[in-house]
Design a protein around this motif. Structure first.
Motif, PDB file in Angstrom:
ATOM      1  N   GLU A  90      -2.973  -0.240  -1.902  1.00 39.18           N
ATOM      2  CA  GLU A  90      -1.808  -1.009  -2.354  1.00 39.18           C
ATOM      3  C   GLU A  90      -1.074  -0.273  -3.478  1.00 39.18           C
ATOM      4  N   ALA A  91      -1.855   0.367  -4.371  1.00 41.48           N
ATOM      5  CA  ALA A  91      -1.244   1.045  -5.514  1.00 41.48           C
ATOM      6  C   ALA A  91      -0.362   2.206  -5.048  1.00 41.48           C
ATOM      7  N   ALA A 150      -8.884  -2.419  -0.733  1.00 41.98           N
ATOM      8  CA  ALA A 150      -7.437  -2.479  -0.561  1.00 41.98           C
ATOM      9  C   ALA A 150      -6.645  -1.934  -1.750  1.00 41.98           C
ATOM     10  N   ASN A 151      -7.117  -2.189  -2.975  1.00 44.19           N
ATOM     11  CA  ASN A 151      -6.204  -1.953  -4.089  1.00 44.19           C
ATOM     12  C   ASN A 151      -5.744  -0.509  -4.295  1.00 44.19           C
ATOM     13  N   PRO A 152      -6.622   0.496  -4.126  1.00 47.65           N
ATOM     14  CA  PRO A 152      -6.108   1.867  -4.244  1.00 47.65           C
ATOM     15  C   PRO A 152      -5.032   2.183  -3.185  1.00 47.65           C
TER      16      PRO A 152
END
Lengths: 268, 399
Positions: free
Chosen positions: A107-108, A103-105
């Protein structure tokens, strides 16, 4: 009809399972990823699953962790991965590309922004390991808005009630995780896999692919009897890793050499 | 605002928290949520927990008035909540007792844990030994090297310590590896997360088990000071000792709350472990929270003298408290923490953990700004024996 639906209609019509190889974008090097994708297609890939490198791949086993770490030595970013897909699309408009990652890339970049850029790069679907159905509605909506599939994992520990919740948001195909464990672990019980795949197919018109733990043509053939697709990841990366010191041509040859015999046995 | 309302049923603290976990773990997490909902109101469970805290852990821990340190600083009166006096030397055991009781009731025979400084690993190995459960502790290879005494303690207690060589070889990688173990062995294994992070219900249940710290502190403040403190301070890595102290005070607006992050070489250098002071929200290890990350969403390496604070994320409830303004978050550098350590040791005869030394160092800054009639409570979350090697190296001593 989008590319994923077209492929599965075609493999169904020809009574065979689709072949979905997984490679990590940027492994063994960013310049080789697009040539590798074309090689996978030449070897019989129906869909390409392209891993987006993330610093903390908590659902991946050692093989894909190493692939990720190699890619990250080149600081491969989500935008780099989208550029690779765009580059691939210059020569190939048929083969669906599914991004698999964390998820984080996303979300970024921002979920909506990511969905728009992925669509315009030529991505067909997205599978995000740590967006389970409970947290996925925002990305499901954003992807639907631009016509991309949100692909979900279903695992041996997923109870029937959860399957319903997952199927409500799922599109493209269902990815059934054939074992309890990380990517590349050893496969346990084929009958259990078959029962679960058939349970999923009874509830949904979506194709069901099987992955995690399929290492060779023999297992792939057994899976293809009931699965709509088989995913080959860690064993493909291992084959490439073993010959990497011999250079790019050897890597491409190893990928071709591993996949084409598997492709040959997927006919039912 | 009523802070006891959080998290909501799906584990959210405002925009933070949640369940960002791989599908294989979703059902086990739901089972844990269900079990915890049952036992948190079960009189037998609560009675056993209370009894263990009293007779095995040694609670209640004292609230100690550090008169010499307070006089030296010339400001507010500083009191220490003596979690260092707990069995195994830190607050971590409060949580592992509670979770091991859950594990046993859920029929699990094997427990796994991640650890940074080794305190949570020791506390997990301890309860596993006492309950006859198999125990595997994941620890970053770098931490194994710098926290050797705790590694030895875990081995003595019968735990298997796995040195994690992937990624940055610190706490976050130990957590990744523990998650991978859990995904693989989910049928017989209970994962004891040591901090108020991870997917729901962990941030809630770890907070609840640790909240005994704040409840006791409140009672002791009323008895010993005749009122609530003016400020409470705790160091923040993942945030379990902080939430443990803070939780019972969240609805007491007159009590200022300070969380102290690891400033490493200084927040301005980028070499630190202070996501609340200098990070941005993202998703890692099962929850949405403030993270140390680059523009592309990759988690970046952290730096701190203290292994227990060397983590790029933080519990989601603390992220929520930052955004609401209920708590203040500050950073203390490695050097400042060492000064706090030296001052505490020499003035009060208490050797604190390096993690705790960050909170002490901030108290030494805050106290002089307040009057002699005001009171600060610092959570003395752990003792410093485990840091002997690091301290000796910094001070230039040969052990």
């Amino acid at each position: 009809m989008n590319r994923l639906a077209t492929v599965f209609a075609d493999t169904r019509a020809h009574n065979r399972a689709a072949l979905i190889p997984y490679v990590t974008a940027g492994d063994p090097s960013p310049l080789l990823t697009v040539p590798l994708m074309h090689t996978l297609v030449d070897a019989g890939a129906d869909v390409i699953e392209l891993g987006v490198p993330f610093s903390d791949p908590m659902a991946d086993g050692p093989v894909i962790q190493r692939a990720t770490e190699r890619a990250l030595t080149y600081s491969v970013t989500m935008r780099n991965v989208l550029e690779m897909v765009m580059d691939f699309r210059r020569q190939n408009q048929q083969t669906p590309v599914v991004l698999m990652g964390y998820a984080n890339p996303i979300e970024a970049m921002g979920i909506e922004q990511f969905a728009r850029e992925a669509a315009s790069a030529g991505v067909d679907g997205v599978l995000t390991v740590d967006y389970p159905a409970e947290e996925a509605q925002p990305i499901t909506d954003a992807l639907a808005e631009v016509g991309l599939a949100n692909i979900f994992l279903v695992s041996p520990t997923t109870p029937y009630a959860r399957e319903q919740a997952v199927l409500k948001q799922a599109s493209g195909f269902i990815y059934y995780v054939s074992l309890r464990g990380v990517t590349g672990a050893a496969l346990s019980d084929l009958d259990e896999v078959r029962a679960k795949v058939e349970e999923l197919k009874a509830q949904s018109s979506l194709p069901v692919g099987v992955g995690f733990g399929i290492r060779d043509a023999e297992t792939a053939q057994k899976m293809s009897a009931f699965a709509d697709a088989v995913v080959i990841g860690s064993s493909l990366i291992t084959a490439m890793e073993e010959v990497a010191p011999q250079g790019d041509a050897a890597v491409l040859a190893a990928a071709y050499g591993l996949l084409s015999p598997i492709r040959a046995v997927l006919q039912r | 605002m009523d802070y006891t309302q959080y998290p909501d049923a799906r584990g959210h603290f405002g925009p933070y928290g949640g369940i960002f976990a791989p599908e294989t773990l979703m059902h086990p997490l739901a089972e844990l949520t269900e079990a915890y909902a049952k036992y948190r109101v079960d009189p037998d469970f609560l009675a056993e927990f209370e009894a263990d805290l009293q007779h095995y852990v040694g609670r209640p821990t004292p609230l100690y008035h550090a008169q010499r340190l307070s006089a030296h600083l010339g400001g507010a009166q500083i009191h220490f909540k003596r979690e260092d006096l707990n069995h195994t030397g830190a607050h971590k055991i409060n949580n592992t007792i509670g979770q091991a009781m859950l594990a046993k009731r859920m029929g699990k025979t094997r427990i796994i844990a991640e650890t940074g400084a080794g305190q949570h690993g020791v506390a997990s190995a301890t309860v596993a030994a006492r309950m006859g459960l198999e125990c595997v502790v994941y620890m970053g290879a770098e931490d194994v090297a710098r926290q050797a005494p705790n590694v030895a303690r875990m081995k003595m207690l019968g735990a298997t310590v796995v040195a994690v060589e992937s990624g940055t070889k610190t706490l976050k990688d130990a957590l990744n590896e523990a998650m991978r173990d859990w995904v693989t062995n989910v049928d017989n294994t209970y994962y004891i997360i040591g901090t108020v992070a991870g997917p729901h219900p962990y941030p809630m249940l770890v907070r609840d088990f640790q909240s005994v710290i704040g409840r006791e502190t409140k009672q002791q403040s009323l008895t010993q000071l005749g009122r609530l403190p003016d400020a409470i301070i705790a160091c923040v890595g993942g945030g379990s000792n902080a939430m443990g102290l803070f939780y019972d005070f969240l609805n007491n607006d007159g009590v200022a709350i300070y969380g102290v992050e690891a400033g490493g070489d200084g927040v301005e250098t980028g070499r630190h472990a202070a996501p609340l002071c200098a990070g941005r929200p993202g998703v890692l290890h099962g929850n949405r929270t403030y993270l140390m990350q680059d523009d592309n969403g990759q988690i970046i390496g952290t730096h701190s003298i203290s292994a227990g604070l060397d983590y790029p994320g933080v519990g989601p409830e603390l992220s929520f408290l930052k955004d609401t303004g209920r708590a203040n978050f500050v950073a203390i550098t490695d050097d400042e923490a060492m000064e706090g350590f030296r001052l505490m040791t020499r003035m009060e005869g208490i050797i604190p953990a390096l993690e705790t030394s960050h909170a002490i160092a901030y108290a030494t800054k805050l106290a002089p700004e307040l009057s002699k009639h005001q009171h600060i409570v610092v959570n003395l979350s752990g003792r410093g024996d485990k840091d002997m090697n690091t301290i000796a190296r910094i001070e230039g001593w040969t052990l």
